[in-house]
Motif scaffolding. Structure first.
Motif, mmCIF file in Angstrom:
data_model
loop_
_atom_site.group_PDB
_atom_site.id
_atom_site.type_symbol
_atom_site.label_atom_id
_atom_site.label_comp_id
_atom_site.label_asym_id
_atom_site.label_seq_id
_atom_site.Cartn_x
_atom_site.Cartn_y
_atom_site.Cartn_z
ATOM 1 N N ILE A 1 -3.862 23.367 -13.795
ATOM 2 C CA ILE A 1 -3.625 22.869 -13.331
ATOM 3 C C ILE A 1 -3.463 21.672 -12.386
ATOM 4 O O ILE A 1 -4.262 21.037 -12.171
ATOM 5 C CB ILE A 1 -3.158 23.348 -12.480
ATOM 6 N N LYS A 2 -2.281 21.061 -12.791
ATOM 7 C CA LYS A 2 -2.846 19.492 -12.249
ATOM 8 C C LYS A 2 -1.277 19.143 -11.479
ATOM 9 O O LYS A 2 0.245 19.535 -11.687
ATOM 10 C CB LYS A 2 -2.656 18.343 -13.342
ATOM 11 N N SER A 3 -0.883 17.916 -10.639
ATOM 12 C CA SER A 3 -0.051 17.390 -10.352
ATOM 13 C C SER A 3 0.721 17.099 -11.023
ATOM 14 O O SER A 3 0.545 16.277 -11.257
ATOM 15 C CB SER A 3 -0.189 17.309 -8.848
ATOM 16 N N LEU A 4 2.530 16.768 -10.961
ATOM 17 C CA LEU A 4 3.278 16.234 -11.578
ATOM 18 C C LEU A 4 3.884 15.377 -10.486
ATOM 19 O O LEU A 4 4.623 16.299 -9.661
ATOM 20 C CB LEU A 4 3.820 16.915 -11.983
ATOM 21 N N ARG B 1 10.769 18.400 -3.300
ATOM 22 C CA ARG B 1 10.406 17.195 -3.104
ATOM 23 C C ARG B 1 10.006 16.389 -4.399
ATOM 24 O O ARG B 1 8.984 15.845 -3.740
ATOM 25 C CB ARG B 1 10.598 16.138 -1.678
ATOM 26 N N ASN B 2 10.715 15.434 -5.220
ATOM 27 C CA ASN B 2 9.802 15.290 -6.235
ATOM 28 C C ASN B 2 8.614 15.999 -6.932
ATOM 29 O O ASN B 2 7.314 15.517 -7.244
ATOM 30 C CB ASN B 2 9.936 14.108 -6.266
ATOM 31 N N ALA B 3 8.292 16.640 -6.515
ATOM 32 C CA ALA B 3 7.367 17.840 -6.181
ATOM 33 C C ALA B 3 6.984 18.520 -7.814
ATOM 34 O O ALA B 3 7.653 18.695 -8.590
ATOM 35 C CB ALA B 3 6.828 18.872 -5.731
ATOM 36 N N GLY B 4 6.058 19.231 -8.538
ATOM 37 C CA GLY B 4 5.788 19.762 -9.713
ATOM 38 C C GLY B 4 4.434 19.912 -10.257
ATOM 39 O O GLY B 4 3.612 19.039 -9.527
ATOM 40 N N ALA C 1 4.900 26.946 -18.219
ATOM 41 C CA ALA C 1 4.051 25.760 -18.623
ATOM 42 C C ALA C 1 4.364 24.585 -17.370
ATOM 43 O O ALA C 1 3.528 23.721 -16.553
ATOM 44 C CB ALA C 1 3.984 24.736 -19.787
ATOM 45 N N ASN C 2 5.512 23.792 -17.341
ATOM 46 C CA ASN C 2 6.374 22.881 -15.599
ATOM 47 C C ASN C 2 6.640 23.176 -15.038
ATOM 48 O O ASN C 2 8.689 24.136 -15.564
ATOM 49 C CB ASN C 2 6.533 21.268 -16.730
ATOM 50 N N TRP C 3 6.784 23.240 -13.651
ATOM 51 C CA TRP C 3 7.318 23.399 -12.881
ATOM 52 C C TRP C 3 7.943 22.389 -11.793
ATOM 53 O O TRP C 3 7.058 21.229 -11.737
ATOM 54 C CB TRP C 3 6.648 24.422 -11.635
ATOM 55 N N TYR C 4 9.557 22.121 -11.533
ATOM 56 C CA TYR C 4 10.183 21.035 -10.410
ATOM 57 C C TYR C 4 10.644 21.357 -9.650
ATOM 58 O O TYR C 4 11.357 22.149 -9.576
ATOM 59 C CB TYR C 4 9.856 19.710 -11.764
#
Length: 793
Positions: free
Chosen positions: A50-53, A39-42, A33-36
């Motif tokens: 879907i929301k950006s982290l 460059r500090n993207a997620g 469920a969570n992708w990192y």
């Protein structure tokens, strides 16, 4: 290990019946469920959205891995060297893993079977280095429940290795397989992970092409198909190929290679890189990166007819262009996400099970906010994506319907709803008796396999919408039937004894909108007619689909001054301190044209405070009101001269400034190619354009683009002609409709070439002193060599 143009150089199932089948596989999609990455993207996958982290600590060019629990809550993530916990802190022993952030797939995370707390991080080094393939153990009970690496750290499994690793479920449904490929070798090593830990004795398969010679050939992704029946890999650089194999998830053996050679670019900076299967495992997607031309390609191959010629002939080039397409990864929603290197977005293949172009490739579909992708996306256990449980109605009132989303055929199914109730219907309906969290399991027979799918289901309380009294406002005013109503004042009546902390009340103009939860009214509204019906919807704050609806009437007996929106003025002459405004222009906004009382019976005056408006003192001269500040609040008094009653309203007049100052033109001398094109740093003009003010500056190729704000140019811009006009839009940061336009020229001047001048001999005069006066300008024509003396000196 893609080395060119790195970040520093380019911004680029409880079952009551036992099924006896050959294979048993457990699936749950919360783990992905969570992708990192990058460059500090997620990004986060949550109930179809879907929301950006932007809270990630990772900074990696390529390899990375993330793991979450079955509820989709982040546990930890890694770049193969550092391990961050759910709070984005490096675990106390979570550094110096022997992967590498420039290894294509530096890591994959595998849970220990039948354990709720132990995970294994498998790492691979870059460039075939001696560190090879290793694993480290994470115990989530350590570090106050945030996890830490145990003494089982950097345990060697195989060396040397390519930069490839992939994991999938074992045929027994409990264990896992982790596959790697040797370096300077044509051998796969496949390791089994069981409840006893990692079996360090690999299952070897010598099959497929030789991976070696140059370190570039170690680059590229390797993936299992979601159903665990195939394995595919991409080999980048010289001798670039894509290889597809059959995989036996019972034995771990790899066989039946199909090598797609002589198809992709085959040099030191070109070749196949990213690879992924569709959710139904029938289609294969491959990206090709060319770091010489920076042209990216995305291919689709049909594996239905499993032979080399048919697969090659099935290829469809989905995309070719300036996007550098790198990693591609299947998501929990069944879509495939494409990494656009050195950008702030991901592209998406929305329907990857369908032959292109109907697979619907959408460029730049997912924003990464202010963070950036590089080359890599997280590597996951591929089998987590094959099936998942979907529900309709998670409310205590009403039945809950269950179904399975999968591309695998369903021959038989057994459901366990988590409350000691079971069903063998394919799409069952179940009534829960109490609210709570239930572990719902489905055991599916599919051919010779069993799929065990689990989902945590929360059943929420359904509220009651109590009947509110009609909302009556009686004002001694204009008697036009229109009034401002504070709908939130009815919340307590609709809630009754129910808690506002648990339930939310919203208001709508129609029952259709209330049912659909669309077009929610603001808390403060003006009725559209007298005796207007308002529909109130009370919903569970944790699940808005658990709701009830009631209604009441808005009743008005007198009029009131209308609300006026704040008035924004835009200036671009640099004088924001003083403007003259005719306040009479707001009269029609304050007065309702549908009132019964004639307009002539009303007096509208303007004031600088509420007290002065109430007392009708210090009336402003409306025709030439001078604004002395960037924002002023105007209080308007609407008085019925016949009845002697009045009401007031207020609004702001706000001055926004956006001035585009004229910058100097930019000149660059042509390089040795003398092609008339160079890259101009347009951003260097911002300071002169803004001239100490704040604002958003964008550059455009035309006046129209600048006026509309469309098609902004890259600030590192290559001119299209030797002399080109660049249009600049300066936009106010608060009010985007306030902008100014200017322009400047960029010009590439030609590289001059000096002509050869013959030696010049002159005789000495009678003084014989070896000195003579010579007119050097006589050599100008030879030096200019046909070039214009007006262009060069």
């Amino acid at each position: 290990m893609l080395k060119k143009n790195t970040w520093n150089t380019c911004f680029f199932a409880l079952c009551v019946t036992i099924f006896l089948f050959t294979t048993t596989i457990n699936y749950g999609q919360g783990e992905a469920a969570n992708w990192y990455f990058g460059r500090n993207a997620g990004i986060n996958f949550n109930n179809g959205s879907i929301k950006s982290l932007e809270d990630g600590a990772i900074k990696t060019n390529e390899g990375c891995a993330s793991i979450s629990n079955s509820k989709g809550e982040l546990l930890f993530y890694t770049d193969g060297v550092l391990v961050w916990d759910k709070n984005h802190n490096i675990m106390p022993n979570g550094s110096d893993l022997l992967g590498h952030k420039s290894s294509t797939q530096s890591a994959v995370i595998v849970p220990k079977p039948k354990s709720d707390s132990i995970y294994y991080i498998f790492t691979v080094i870059n460039a075939g280095n001696i560190e090879g393939v290793r694993y480290s153990e994470v115990d989530m009970t350590l570090n106050n429940g945030n996890g830490d690496i145990t003494s089982n750290k950097n345990i060697l499994l195989a060396t040397p290795s390519t930069e490839k690793i992939s994991a999938v479920k074992h045929a027994n449904g409990n264990d896992y397989w982790v596959a790697t490929h040797g370096w300077n070798s044509d051998e796969f090593s496949v390791f089994k992970v069981t409840e006893s830990g990692v079996d360090t004795t690999a299952v070897k398969s010598t099959v497929g092409s030789y991976h070696g010679i140059t370190s570039f050939n170690g680059i590229g992704y390797m993936k299992f198909s979601p159903n665990g029946k195939r394995l595919a890999l991409a080999k980048w650089g010289v001798d670039s190929t894509v290889e597809i194999f059959d995989f036996d998830s019972s034995s771990g053996l790899i066989s039946n290679p199909i090598i797609l050679d002589n198809f992709f670019g085959r040099d030191y900076e070109n070749g196949a890189y990213g690879i992924e299967f569709s959710l139904n495992s029938n289609l294969l997607y491959v990206t090709e990166i060319n770091l010489t031309t920076y042209i990216g390609k995305l291919y689709q191959f049909d594996l239905t007819d499993y032979n080399k010629l048919a697969i090659i002939n099935s290829n469809i080039l989905i995309y070719q262009g300036r996007d550098v397409l790198a990693a591609i990864q299947l998501g929990p929603d069944g879509k495939i996400y494409v990494c656009n290197a050195f950008s702030r977005f991901l592209s998406v293949i929305n329907n990857p099970n369908i032959i292109a172009p109907n697979c619907n490739y959408e460029r730049g579909a997912i924003s990464l906010g202010n963070k950036s992708a590089v080359y890599g996306l997280p590597t996951f256990i591929q089998s987590v994506f094959v099936a998942n449980i979907e529900i309709d109605n998670a409310c205590l009132t009403g039945a809950t319907q269950f179904s399975i989303k999968t591309d695998e055929p369903i021959d038989d199914i057994l459901w366990d709803f988590g409350d000691a109730t079971v069903s063998n219907e394919e799409i069952p309906v179940h009534d829960y008796q109490t609210t709570g969290v239930y572990t719902v399991k489905a055991k599916i027979k599919s051919g010779n396999s069993i799929l065990n799918v689990t989902k945590e289901v929360v059943i929420y309380e359904s509220p009651i919408a109590y009947k509110a009294e009609n909302y009556v406002i009686c004002e001694d005013s204009a008697n036009d039937g229109f009034e401002s109503f504070n709908l939130k004042s009815k919340d307590s009546e609709i809630l009754g004894s129910q808690s506002d902390a648990d339930f939310q009340v919203s208001y709508f103009e129609s029952s259709e909108d209330a049912e659909a939860n669309e077009n929610v009214l603001n808390s403060q509204i003006i009725n559209k007619k007298n005796y207007q019906k308002i529909f109130s919807r009370i919903s569970n704050r944790l699940n808005s689909e658990c709701y009830d609806i009631s209604s009441f009437l808005l009743i008005v007996e007198t009029a009131i001054a209308r609300d006026v929106e704040d008035f924004n003025l835009c200036i671009n002459n640099g004088n924001a301190a003083k403007l003259v405004v005719d306040l009479n222009q707001f009269d029609d906004k304050i007065y309702s044209p549908n009132v019964v009382t004639p307009y002539s019976d009303y007096i509208i005056t303007y004031h600088l405070s509420q007290a002065k408006a109430d007392s009708a003192t210090d009336v402003l001269v409306p025709e030439n009101f001078e604004i002395k500040n960037n924002s002023v609040t105007i209080y308007a008094r609407l008085e019925n001269s016949e009845a002697g009653c009045f009401t007031t309203t207020n609004f702001k007049i706000i001055i926004n400034e956006a001035s585009a100052h004229q910058p100097s033109d930019l000149y660059l001398c042509d390089d040795a190619s003398n092609d008339g094109k160079e890259f101009f740093d347009l951003a260097s003009q911002k300071s002169a354009i803004l001239n100490s003010q704040t604002g958003k500056v964008t550059f455009h190729a035309s006046q129209l683009d600048a006026d509309t704000g469309n098609l902004p140019l890259d600030e590192n811009f290559e001119n299209q002609s030797r002399s080109q006009e660049i249009f600049v839009r300066v936009e106010n940061l608060v009010n985007a409709t306030c902008y100014d336009i200017t322009s400047f020229y960029i010009e590439v001047t030609s590289q001059p070439t000096a002509g050869q001048v013959a030696d010049y001999i002159i005789c000495d005069d009678q003084s014989n002193d070896g000195k003579e006066i010579i007119d050097l300008s006589q050599f100008d024509a030879s030096v200019f060599n046909g070039q214009s003396s007006t262009d060069f000196a």
